[in-house]
Enzyme design. Structure first.
Site, mmCIF file in Angstrom:
data_model
loop_
_atom_site.group_PDB
_atom_site.id
_atom_site.type_symbol
_atom_site.label_atom_id
_atom_site.label_comp_id
_atom_site.label_asym_id
_atom_site.label_seq_id
_atom_site.Cartn_x
_atom_site.Cartn_y
_atom_site.Cartn_z
ATOM 1 N N HIS A 1 0.783 -1.254 0.000
ATOM 2 C CA HIS A 1 0.000 0.000 0.000
ATOM 3 C C HIS A 1 0.817 1.309 0.000
ATOM 4 O O HIS A 1 0.823 2.059 0.979
ATOM 5 C CB HIS A 1 -1.028 0.027 1.131
ATOM 6 C CG HIS A 1 -0.583 -0.541 2.463
ATOM 7 N ND1 HIS A 1 0.600 -0.214 3.066
ATOM 8 C CD2 HIS A 1 -1.198 -1.408 3.303
ATOM 9 C CE1 HIS A 1 0.688 -0.859 4.220
ATOM 10 N NE2 HIS A 1 -0.389 -1.591 4.379
ATOM 11 N N ASP B 1 -6.721 -3.532 0.391
ATOM 12 C CA ASP B 1 -6.469 -3.376 1.827
ATOM 13 C C ASP B 1 -7.808 -3.331 2.590
ATOM 14 O O ASP B 1 -7.951 -2.582 3.566
ATOM 15 C CB ASP B 1 -5.619 -2.139 2.129
ATOM 16 C CG ASP B 1 -4.995 -2.199 3.525
ATOM 17 O OD1 ASP B 1 -5.111 -3.254 4.185
ATOM 18 O OD2 ASP B 1 -4.413 -1.189 3.965
ATOM 19 N N HIS C 1 -14.037 -2.962 10.166
ATOM 20 C CA HIS C 1 -14.113 -2.700 11.613
ATOM 21 C C HIS C 1 -15.575 -2.466 11.963
ATOM 22 O O HIS C 1 -16.347 -1.979 11.137
ATOM 23 C CB HIS C 1 -13.301 -1.460 12.000
ATOM 24 C CG HIS C 1 -11.820 -1.635 11.845
ATOM 25 N ND1 HIS C 1 -11.083 -2.485 12.629
ATOM 26 C CD2 HIS C 1 -10.938 -1.064 10.980
ATOM 27 C CE1 HIS C 1 -9.799 -2.433 12.260
ATOM 28 N NE2 HIS C 1 -9.695 -1.585 11.258
#
Ligand code: DOR
Length: 443
Positions: free
Chosen positions: A254, A327, A331
């Site tokens: 990334h 990525d 959450h």
């Protein structure tokens, strides 16, 4: 059997043949429509429309799908995903993550090892593979990425041989950068013995400590501690020097800033064995997105300055990067709905990735060929993953994409368990409408 092939149960009857007609394969030319014939999990033929001679058997038994108005893509690879199982199933699990992947156009996802327990033993690797086979026996494929160090603590090498034998296709300390360069060097050497690549999360832990966003104009205005771009670039430089010294490949995760882009350009020019990925969000968003103190845009590495965004875009359009990755970092609301300084890093990306990057094609930032290289042939070559190139014998992994369909990013449209995306509520253009893996329709 190729290690990245799906396990097809012989007791499970293979799907009937498919004749898909009038499809545009964007990177093979935008004006010629093509027909595809699929039999028993494989592509049998691909030719301009009307060009496939059907046997009587194929003509009578094949399912016909008219793809007029849709783009036909080979299933994509996401080489950097967090599926959270085992241990954090309240954020995502292997079943829901692979489901989201299927809707995003991904036929293969590489799952990072920052689970609980960490994927640093073969039992965790096998558990992940068994869960994927149980819930998604027909794909998308899950390819585990093993931990580089025990518990991701950066102090002791993980048992890479055991992990490779169990099915790990690469190794990474993603989320917990390795500060000890001696350990990191040994990890690169040891992984190479197993024919595996190290994926490095480039970040100087001391420079990054306590930061919640990029260090720059926005962080200064907001009074929030920022992480300087040099925290990333220092490790990029370290890895380039190590790769040259050891003459071994290292893959950079990334990449988000100008300094890193310039270092990678230098390394590639010198023929150093460095490969690199970036994510759609480092082109689509910049640090000003955090000025509302909105934790949904908090990610590691952080969204950077407009100048960095331009440099990453230039790197992508000039073909410097080897791949895009999502990525995807789910959450839960009780974690993300907090002030910026109390919320974890990361956001989901599997279902927004292709609409965003197809948008870059629409804007003329990258060509269809670059797009497909970055989501498909690039990661395939680097990680040794078998792909569909629409040649006879290739796995019949493909999907239809409606480039003009508009959809609102919401609980109703997403398939991930979590909703933490800075694009929530926005209307995106382009959607996967059907997906086949091994000739079997999965959505
Ligand atoms: O934003 C991020 N989230 N970056 C990482 O490197 C790790 C990831 C996570 O696991 O949540």
């Amino acid at each position: 059997m190729h290690p990245t092939d799906l396990h097809i149960d012989p007791a499970d009857p293979s799907p009937s043949g498919i004749l898909l007609t009038n499809a545009i394969i964007p990177f093979l030319g935008k004006t010629i429509t093509r027909d595809i014939l699929v039999r028993e999990n494989r592509v049998v033929a691909c030719a301009p429309t009307g060009g496939i001679e059907l046997s009587a058997d194929d003509a009578s038994s094949s399912l016909r799908v008219d793809a007029t108005g849709k783009l036909l893509f080979p299933s994509l690879i996401d080489a950097h995903t967090h599926l959270r199982e085992p241990g954090f199933e309240y954020k995502e699990d292997i079943a829901s993550g692979l489901h989201a992947a299927a809707y995003g156009g991904f036929g293969t996802v590489m799952a990072m090892g920052n689970t609980r327990p960490v994927n640093d033993t073969s039992s965790v690797t096998r558990y992940m593979l068994e869960k994927a086979a149980l819930y998604h026996p027909h794909g998308p494929r899950l390819l585990p990425v093993g931990a580089l160090t025990v518990g991701l603590k950066g102090a002791e090498l993980a048992p890479m041989g055991e992990l490779a034998e169990a099915g790990c296709v690469a190794f990474s300390n993603d989320g917990r950068p390795v500060t000890n360069t001696e350990i990191f060097r040994r990890a690169v050497e040891y992984a190479a013995q197993w024919g595996r690549l190290v994926i490095d999360h480039c970040e100087d832990e001391f420079l990054a400590k306590g930061a919640h966003m990029n260090e720059g104009e926005s962080s200064a205005r907001m009074g929030v501690k920022g992480q300087p771009t040099v925290a990333e670039a220092l490790h990029v430089a370290r890895d380039i020097l190590l790769s040259e010294y050891l003459d071994l490949p290292i893959h950079l995760a990334h990449i988000s800033c100008r300094q890193s882009v310039e270092l990678i350009a230098f390394a590639k020019k010198r023929g150093i064995k460095i490969t690199a990925e970036t994510c759609p969000h480092y082109l689509a968003l910049d640090e000003t997105r955090l000025e509302r103190y909105d934790a949904s845009a908090k990610v590691s590495p952080p969204l950077r300055s407009p100048e960095d965004v331009l440099a990453v875009k230039k790197g992508v359009s000039e073909g410097l990067f080897d791949m895009f990755v999502t990525d995807h970092a789910p959450h839960a609301p009780h974690e993300k709905d907090h002030p910026l300084n109390e919320s974890p890093n990361g956001f989901i990306g599997l279902e927004t990735a292709l609409p965003l990057t197809w948008g870059f094609v629409r804007q003329g930032l990258l060509s269809e060929q670059t797009l497909i290289r970055m989501w498909h042939s690039g990661p395939s070559e680097i990680f040794g993953i078998r792909i569909n190139t629409f040649m006879p014998g290739d796995p019949a992994d493909f999907f239809l994409f409606d480039p003009d369909m508009e959809w609102k990013v919401s609980r109703e449209t997403l398939h991930s368990k979590s909703l933490n995306t800075p694009f929530l509520g926005q209307t995106l253009r382009g959607k996967v409408t059907a997906h086949w893996i091994g000739g079997r329709r999965i959505i």
